[in-house]
Write an enzyme that holds these catalytic residues in place. Structure first.
Site, PDB file in Angstrom:
ATOM      1  CB  CYS D 150      -0.971  -0.003   1.173  1.00  0.00           C
ATOM      2  SG  CYS D 150      -0.197  -0.442   2.735  1.00  0.00           S
ATOM      3  CG  HIS D 243      -0.676   4.198   3.860  1.00  0.00           C
ATOM      4  ND1 HIS D 243      -1.500   4.148   4.956  1.00  0.00           N
ATOM      5  CD2 HIS D 243      -0.269   2.898   3.651  1.00  0.00           C
ATOM      6  CE1 HIS D 243      -1.598   2.892   5.387  1.00  0.00           C
ATOM      7  NE2 HIS D 243      -0.872   2.119   4.611  1.00  0.00           N
TER       8      HIS D 243
END
Lengths: 351, 351, 351, 351
Positions: D150, D243
């Site tokens: 990710c 993120h």
């Protein structure tokens, strides 16, 4: 359906921005004018507004020139939504109504006015008849309709089935309110991160009073208020959106838990068959899972227009306790006002 | 004052760690034995424990070898504090009491036992006489004392002055509880960040029942429970430490706001002159500023042992509403147990 | 040790309050005068200040009358701490220095002045000799000393052992900064809850420049700046106290991980034997556990005056990476200034 | 477009639930089989899953009976998405591939396999040709395709234009990762509330290695990895989704800020004209406002499939610094896998 040209008063503020976001793809209403303070007037909206919504600013408003909030600048709109601050709303909304421009307001100023409807379409749609008592203009073309405080909305919507079926003796409620309810910049992060603030100035009197007007009966153009005391404690918690209420109610006619749950679950909205674009399919959602509702998971349900209920149970003091939760800036503010406008269209007050 | 050798049962858990932290520099009590599950037994404590307190692990316990929680391993201690999980507390605490080792327990298992004191020193210090009714040993050397649930502590401490002055008819309370109350790992961050969870399993029945034993009168070695209903709604909020309660009370004798505030402010702790090391100078702090108390600002006051009160006001339903708050893992758990032990020393039950 | 009378400039602001809290029980310094803006001047401090510290306002300052920040009101103090806003600090601090009142300032205004020491006692204590170059007064009685930006403090303190042992070629740093660094009301909760803001205005240039002065060599009363580039990215995270830095450094002399860790762990503070009251026993704490340091667990270590280091490891780009963290409003602001004053006392500049 | 029957492996986990949510109204893919551990097998999905998505569980999966994850139970599906835990993914995914069932996997197990494509459609769509090298079945009917970690997704997507235009010498990156990346229950709230955890086990090696395969050139069916070092520091912050990366890059060919920004803004996705249903219109969004991107405001943009870039600027060390951000469980996990499947349909690998 004819399309309406609408103006937004207080367009740069938090409520005004929410109006703009909610109306972005509205099938009936098209924003054609934006009003704000003289500090913003004359600028393009994209320059004047510190946009705080998480979706992008709609293209349709970016290049609108912000106007001062005086009625003469808004003669081409069919009506206005008001997200004005209470410090200026009385004067400005009066000006618009007198100029024959209907005002659908989120401000608190006219909520207690005896000729102004305080309106939740699913609760008291008939109160819109009060408009006919207003005297802002000789021909009735200018008038004001208000929507309630953001706690009063889920509280009253959840009390409505109980009030109709059993009558209400009294209510004790503790609210846990989201930070978005304080606007922007609003609550300093140093005050609320990892914390609870057990007081919100001016909030508890609205929670105590507004449900009584909303549940009142209209007679001869005036509302006879419902008559029961409400004890409210309003607190702020570190939640973005969604006010959650812990409610305990004393009923006039006693009932057991099954009957109470049944009344809540089988309650039908009086506007169900009107097909209003912003009306939630289920204005009340009843959860059986005791962990629900939760603001972060459920505030956005049905476009933020649903009131979620959980933990309905017989109480050891008074009669019944439950949790109620709704999106404070959608259902409890701008979205509620838009639904009010949709009802007013259907009922022929806006045309 | 003679020094006591104490053991900690459940020493690796969250409550056990809090005992170790609180006792680090205690003037009377010195930790000499640590008990935990067989998985940890045999290891050094610094290897067995996943230390979660923010202060460093005290040097005095690092190199203690963790023992199994059976009484034969603890024959050198004067008494034990129990931070055991309720799934094992009944069996282990009984074993210790039968072996003549007093148990000061934070577990819930014996709280409702008719011969076991449920104790808040400032509220019901006389209840320690119940110890004489216990029959774990023939000579009375082994016995159990418990402290209440972490919500019951500030609730009952704040009700005590009202109960004595006016009598209580009923109580409605909504708690906003900190995440540390769920232990470690406890509440997943995905569940609670920016959220409220309106339900804590098993909590509300303790809030309803424990105040009645705590406010009960001791007669012939048995407690006659206080008799009033409590309606509780227990919620979890994103706060680290400090449970905050919104309380509404119906009084037996009616009183106005000034009299109620005066009773709260002038209340004197019955253990005030005992000079217990962990006793707060002011067990009840009454705030006049309506924004207070707040958990993040005030949970640590007086070493986490104070109950803070605010917003005392006449209620529109029932009689009086207020906010109460206390540190849930200090005053409401390990710190409360330590204060219990100190009282038991002063009263000659520990020597 | 003689006791000193001290004044606080900017006493009602966030930094000023931190000074008051830190000095509450200081063995050498006693607050006798408080200065703030003309809006507050004339009021009692307890009325003028919106107290945001979590401990109670010290009794000693409550009834001091707030003064305007002009030197003639402060003729009885031995020196002042300045927590002034940068918009007014140049003028006011100059006034005090010219009046012969030493100024220990947390403001940024004089940090880059070639005659004003930018001081971290553990890093460049010899820089205080620069005071002798200042010409605010003919007799040298009035002068200014500053402490660095709250990120520059842990960054420079952690770079110091590396700089001395290996030399530094360049530094890349990303900071995750606590909300308390923005003062009060500071960061709106709607901006930072559950979020990261990847920009802090004006911060990155200070992070780039201040370490070079701090690590510079004093020669003939002037600092020859260290000479290496620093690339900084300053972000805001939802943390109350404690700035955490991710640092990657290119060294002049290459070294392996063991040697680097050894240099960091064996570094000794040059002021270690001066016994300054606020000096941490270990100015650098090196964690081996890769999960540490963490702001919530470790910012308060050693009274908030310690810089905590972790994750020292060989880097795949440049040479070494590590985490550094320190309390931004204590070590990085008011506490740093107090330590500066203590050093100045020991070295005879304050007497 | 023909409709495909798809199975979900690991259907009760956090990634599995995200697959189910994303596919709810997918125009091409219809979920017909759900696989989970033997503990869940045999139950209806609505009983087996602790649903953690904020939208309601889709009706279409509620009454599917959960199957064990063995290929013989999935003979009616056209392919499967795998959200399996890495502890079981190697064995199960191999079983499916050998049975002739294509596996589009989010697990890390096969990402480094020399015949398995590690795929971001906008970055290396040609890598799907590697499928032809796989030998799970004699006829090539069973194969595996993976999507990256990710953090690797926004990092590599943002590096791609720079790599193509200038070449890359080295990268230093610090990630601030959302809690949803740790699954459920995942990160304990006591660890992360008001805190930063400066370490995520196993994460940094993936960030270092995966971009090199993704940016590699396919030659004779094998990937020649890109060749530059990446220094990564992975931290966890109190954010729900998204993120955020602070990236500094050294370029092979030097360029000024304007040229770099121009390259980033003018970059065109190689799959732009394929009209894949989940492909974002703008895979890279470049913000000029230095406060953006922010995870809470922008992670959901374009259905969570967009990588947002901000603060592109000349660096004082290396060459260029910028912020990159993407939704970790959509773009960085399940959504990325769905886009991979869509590309595989268009290219004829799924039919």
């Amino acid at each position: 359906m004819t399309s309406f040209k609408v103006g937004i008063l207080g367009a740069t503020g938090a409520v005004g921005q929410k109006f703009i976001r909610i109306l972005e793809n509205h099938p009936w209403f098209k924003i054609t004018a934006l009003g704000a303070s003289s500090r913003s007037a004359g600028k393009l909206y994209e320059e004047a507004a510190n946009w705080i919504e998480s979706t992008r600013m709609p293209d349709g408003v970016k290049s609108l020139t912000v106007l001062e909030c005086t009625s003469n600048h808004f003669d081409e709109v069919d009506f206005v939504f008001s997200g004005l601050d209470s410090s200026v709303a009385t004067e400005i909304e009066t000006d618009f109504a007198k100029a024959g421009i209907p005002v659908i307001s989120n401000a608190k100023n006219f909520r207690t006015d005896p000729t102004v409807p305080l309106l939740i379409p699913e609760v008291n749609p008939d109160h819109i008849e009060m408009i006919r008592e207003q005297r802002f203009t000789a021909d009735g073309s200018g008038w004001i309709v208000t929507n309630p405080n953001c706690v009063a909305v889920p509280l009253t919507t959840s009390l409505k089935p109980l009030y109709d079926a059993f009558g209400i003796e009294s209510v004790v409620v503790t609210s846990m309110q989201a930070i978005s309810g304080a606007g922007y910049p609003g609550v300093p992060s140093l005050d609320i991160m990892g914390n609870v603030i057990p007081f919100i100035g001016g909030e508890e009197s609205k929670i105590r009073q507004e449900p009584l007007k909303l549940l009142g009966k209209l007679k001869d153009g005036a509302v006879r208020y419902a008559d029961f005391p409400v004890q409210a404690t309003a607190t702020r918690v570190p939640v973005i959106n969604g006010h959650l209420l812990s409610v305990t109610v004393s009923l006039k006619r006693k009932a057991d838990q099954d009957e109470i749950i049944n009344v809540m679950k089988s309650w039908g909205s009086p506007i169900h068959d009107l097909d209003l674009p912003s009306a939630p399919k289920f204005p009340l959602k009843i959860f059986d899972d005791p962990r629900y509702p939760q603001p972060r998971l459920h505030a956005d349900s049905e476009g933020g227009m649903q009131t979620a209920i959980g933990r309905i149970r017989q109480a050891h003091v008074m009669d019944v306790s439950y949790i109620a939760m709704a999106h404070n800036t959608v259902r409890g503010a701008a979205g509620g006002a838009v639904l009010n406008a949709e009802l007013l269209v259907k009922k022929g007050f806006l045309k």
